[in-house]
Design an enzyme around this catalytic site. Structure first.
Site, PDB file in Angstrom:
ATOM      1  N   LYS A  90       0.700  -1.064  -0.033  1.00  0.00           N
ATOM      2  CA  LYS A  90      -0.007   0.163   0.016  1.00  0.00           C
ATOM      3  C   LYS A  90       0.847   1.431  -0.050  1.00  0.00           C
ATOM      4  O   LYS A  90       0.727   2.080  -0.775  1.00  0.00           O
ATOM      5  CB  LYS A  90      -0.936  -0.008   1.178  1.00  0.00           C
ATOM      6  CG  LYS A  90      -1.654   1.287   1.240  1.00  0.00           C
ATOM      7  CD  LYS A  90      -2.580   1.546   0.346  1.00  0.00           C
ATOM      8  CE  LYS A  90      -2.861   3.154   0.558  1.00  0.00           C
ATOM      9  NZ  LYS A  90      -4.138   3.717  -0.305  1.00  0.00           N
TER      10      LYS A  90
ATOM     11  N   CYS B 183      -3.139  10.854   0.937  1.00  0.00           N
ATOM     12  CA  CYS B 183      -2.493   9.551   0.591  1.00  0.00           C
ATOM     13  C   CYS B 183      -1.130   9.808   0.264  1.00  0.00           C
ATOM     14  O   CYS B 183       0.170   9.644   0.825  1.00  0.00           O
ATOM     15  CB  CYS B 183      -2.968   8.858  -0.389  1.00  0.00           C
ATOM     16  SG  CYS B 183      -4.700   8.579  -0.357  1.00  0.00           S
TER      17      CYS B 183
HETATM   18  N1  SAJ Z   1      -1.327  15.196  -9.292  1.00  0.00           N
HETATM   19  C1  SAJ Z   1      -0.407  15.747 -10.053  1.00  0.00           C
HETATM   20  N2  SAJ Z   1      -0.214  14.871 -11.206  1.00  0.00           N
HETATM   21  C2  SAJ Z   1      -0.692  13.891 -11.619  1.00  0.00           C
HETATM   22  C3  SAJ Z   1      -1.597  13.308 -10.746  1.00  0.00           C
HETATM   23  C4  SAJ Z   1      -1.895  14.000  -9.486  1.00  0.00           C
HETATM   24  O1  SAJ Z   1      -0.069  16.744  -9.660  1.00  0.00           O
HETATM   25  O2  SAJ Z   1      -0.299  13.302 -12.567  1.00  0.00           O
HETATM   26  C5  SAJ Z   1      -1.673  15.603  -7.945  1.00  0.00           C
HETATM   27  C6  SAJ Z   1      -3.127  15.958  -7.673  1.00  0.00           C
HETATM   28  O3  SAJ Z   1      -3.512  17.572  -8.334  1.00  0.00           O
HETATM   29  C7  SAJ Z   1      -3.290  16.066  -6.295  1.00  0.00           C
HETATM   30  C8  SAJ Z   1      -2.148  14.963  -5.864  1.00  0.00           C
HETATM   31  O4  SAJ Z   1      -1.190  14.910  -6.870  1.00  0.00           O
HETATM   32  O5  SAJ Z   1      -2.914  17.284  -5.672  1.00  0.00           O
HETATM   33  C9  SAJ Z   1      -2.897  13.508  -5.417  1.00  0.00           C
HETATM   34  O6  SAJ Z   1      -3.592  13.324  -6.699  1.00  0.00           O
HETATM   35  P1  SAJ Z   1      -4.263  11.723  -6.869  1.00  0.00           P
HETATM   36  O7  SAJ Z   1      -4.785  11.768  -8.369  1.00  0.00           O
HETATM   37  O8  SAJ Z   1      -3.163  10.706  -6.441  1.00  0.00           O
HETATM   38  O9  SAJ Z   1      -5.272  11.343  -5.899  1.00  0.00           O
HETATM   39  P2  SAJ Z   1      -5.510  10.844  -4.370  1.00  0.00           P
HETATM   40  O10 SAJ Z   1      -4.803  11.859  -3.401  1.00  0.00           O
HETATM   41  O11 SAJ Z   1      -6.952  10.803  -4.183  1.00  0.00           O
HETATM   42  O12 SAJ Z   1      -4.885   9.694  -4.637  1.00  0.00           O
HETATM   43  C10 SAJ Z   1      -5.397   8.509  -4.560  1.00  0.00           C
HETATM   44  C11 SAJ Z   1      -4.516   7.377  -4.268  1.00  0.00           C
HETATM   45  N3  SAJ Z   1      -5.503   6.191  -3.831  1.00  0.00           N
HETATM   46  C12 SAJ Z   1      -5.320   5.651  -2.397  1.00  0.00           C
HETATM   47  O13 SAJ Z   1      -4.472   6.067  -1.785  1.00  0.00           O
HETATM   48  C13 SAJ Z   1      -6.462   4.545  -2.270  1.00  0.00           C
HETATM   49  C14 SAJ Z   1      -3.586   6.744  -5.315  1.00  0.00           C
HETATM   50  O14 SAJ Z   1      -3.210   5.587  -4.978  1.00  0.00           O
HETATM   51  C15 SAJ Z   1      -4.508   6.778  -6.666  1.00  0.00           C
HETATM   52  O15 SAJ Z   1      -3.566   6.283  -7.594  1.00  0.00           O
HETATM   53  C16 SAJ Z   1      -5.120   8.108  -7.075  1.00  0.00           C
HETATM   54  O16 SAJ Z   1      -6.185   8.275  -5.891  1.00  0.00           O
HETATM   55  C17 SAJ Z   1      -5.761   8.019  -8.232  1.00  0.00           C
HETATM   56  O17 SAJ Z   1      -5.240   7.328  -9.190  1.00  0.00           O
HETATM   57  O18 SAJ Z   1      -6.769   8.665  -8.333  1.00  0.00           O
END
Ligand code: SAJ
Length: 440
Positions: free
Chosen positions: A222, A276
């Site tokens: 995880k 996360c």
């Molecule tokens: N972000 C970027 N660039 C990217 C992707 C995200 O700058 O290419 C930023 C987003 O704006 C945000 C942060 O990173 O501020 C996190 O974004 P995220 O898409 O990772 O969303 P989270 O935080 O909700 O992450 C969750 C995580 N899920 C769990 O921990 C169960 C992550 O493992 C998933 O990969 C992610 O969601 C997902 O794919 O949506």
């Protein structure tokens, strides 16, 4: 002990208690109630408990199906919430989904909520219960924190009197129910029996793979999957900085790089927030011995944490080109949530941006359609501003009327932290446009 519990789990008569009714616990509780289990949820806030017992979801933002499902299981009397841990006494399966942040300075796990929940659960833990930790925890936490805390508080022995498992959540705001139903899950058991019981339990709700492993493997998987994502995003952010320096457009570079086989360059941006990604690398690193290097993950965290401050520099540059100093400038910041179309503001990159702008003497006003305190009409927030900074790619911002916005501003500087606005359209509307990763 195992056979009796297995029968209750397979027959869906097992009494389930979910500790923590937030983004993880609430949808999980509703789905097991919908599957037919009698479920009680425990949350410390009486206000939120009352709201849930009225069939109202305390989670705002777009969560397809959650509000309706909650209403259905509450009305159907399959799910109720309470603040009273005594409800655990009857439980045969206890799911624990509380926050597990890291300390701001030391980056070490901050297990206050976890330890508190375990201490409150312990006295009410009955023999034969399966306890499953869904929170994301540093490797070795099950062995060094959860097991001793529960044994001390209950007087029972893990593996002998009760079962312990770790099934890390894999939910994302905006897709909570879908994720729980469809995502593959790693199911860690302190013993093979615990893993078998947990797999049988989740099988009623999870359509994805349920992979039984030991707890250390579940804890590493995880934290590693999120550390991996953090490193991927950091690569994209470092490419943005390189492209700005070299006069290239990182967004065009990214599209072309991703045409190469097996490439999947992530999105550069104004920063990395959420509950996360910013913390799970630290949880993973924290578990290792002091001489564990983990240089890449530490460097990735530094790059991603630097992006909000890079946005400050882009803002300073845009204002200076317009003949305006940062000090005394009025800056409209669009987006306070950490993620598009979400009300979740945990670890939002906008916070360090706003602090740095205000420290530099700027007047900062914030807008966010999903965050209650920032739902001021956009026209009021941007009125007379010298600069607009886009920090989150909410759908509403994709539909910005740039001509109207331009007329509302005092100086027309637009700094785009999410490549949200079309560069040519912005310039045609009269904006001085700067985008992270593209200053061409
Ligand atoms: N972000 C970027 N660039 C990217 C992707 C995200 O700058 O290419 C930023 C987003 O704006 C945000 C942060 O990173 O501020 C996190 O974004 P995220 O898409 O990772 O969303 P989270 O935080 O909700 O992450 C969750 C995580 N899920 C769990 O921990 C169960 C992550 O493992 C998933 O990969 C992610 O969601 C997902 O794919 O949506």
């Amino acid at each position: 002990m195992k056979a009796e519990l297995l029968r209750a789990v397979e027959g869906k008569t097992a009494r389930v208690v979910v500790l923590g009714l937030g983004y993880v616990g609430l949808p999980v509780a509703c789905l097991f109630a919908e599957a037919g289990f009698p479920v009680v949820g425990i949350r410390r806030s009486q206000e939120k408990v009352d709201m849930i017992n009225r069939g109202q979801s305390p989670i705002e933002g777009k969560e397809p199906g959650l509000a309706e499902l909650l209403r259905r299981v509450v009305v159907g009397r399959k799910f109720r919430a309470t603040t009273d841990y005594a409800a655990c006494h009857q439980a045969q399966v206890v799911l624990l989904a509380v926050e597990t942040p890291v300390e701001a300075e030391t980056k070490k796990p901050a297990y206050r909520a976890l330890r508190s929940a375990l201490a409150d659960l312990g006295p009410h833990l009955s023999p034969g219960t399966l306890v499953i930790i869904e929170s994301t925890i540093a490797p070795r936490t099950m062995e060094t924190v959860v097991r001793p805390a529960l044994e001390d508080a209950s007087g029972l022995r893990a593996d002998k009197d009760f079962f312990l498992a770790n099934c890390p959540e894999r939910v994302m705001p905006g897709r909570l129910l879908q994720n729980i139903r469809e995502m593959h899950r790693v199911v860690g058991g302190m013993t093979p029996d615990a893993a078998e019981l947990a797999v049988a339990f989740y099988r009623h709700v999870v359509q994805g793979d349920l992979d039984p492993v030991d707890c250390i493997t579940a804890e590493v998987v995880k934290t590693a999957e999120n550390a991996y994502r953090d490193v991927q995003i950091a690569f994209a952010n470092e490419m943005a900085l390189i492209c700005e320096d070299l006069g290239a457009d990182v967004w065009q570079v990214r599209d072309l790089v991703n045409k190469a086989p097996y490439r999947a360059m992530h999105l550069p941006g104004a920063g990395v927030g959420g509950h996360c990604i910013p913390k799970d690398s630290w949880l993973l690193i924290a578990s290792g011995s002091d001489d564990l290097q983990a240089r890449i993950m530490r460097a990735a965290r530094a790059v991603n944490d630097s992006m909000p401050l890079h946005m400050v520099e882009l803002t300073r540059r845009g204002l200076e080109e317009a003949g305006v100093g940062l000090e005394g400038a009025r800056i409209a910041v669009l987006g306070y949530a950490y993620l598009e179309n979400s009300d979740d503001t945990r670890n939002t990159p906008t916070e360090p941006l706003v602090q740095a702008l205000r420290a530099a003497g700027a007047e900062v006003v914030i807008h966010d359609p999903y965050v209650r305190e920032y739902q001021v009409p956009l026209g009021i927030v941007t009125k007379g501003a010298d600069c607009v900074v886009v920090m989150v790619s909410h759908d509403e911002y994709r539909l910005l009327n740039l001509e109207e916005l331009h007329g509302n501003l005092c100086h027309s500087v637009l700094v785009d932290g999410r490549h949200l606005v079309d560069k040519d359209r912005a310039r045609a509307a009269g904006f001085r446009y700067l985008c992270v990763g593209d200053l061409t």
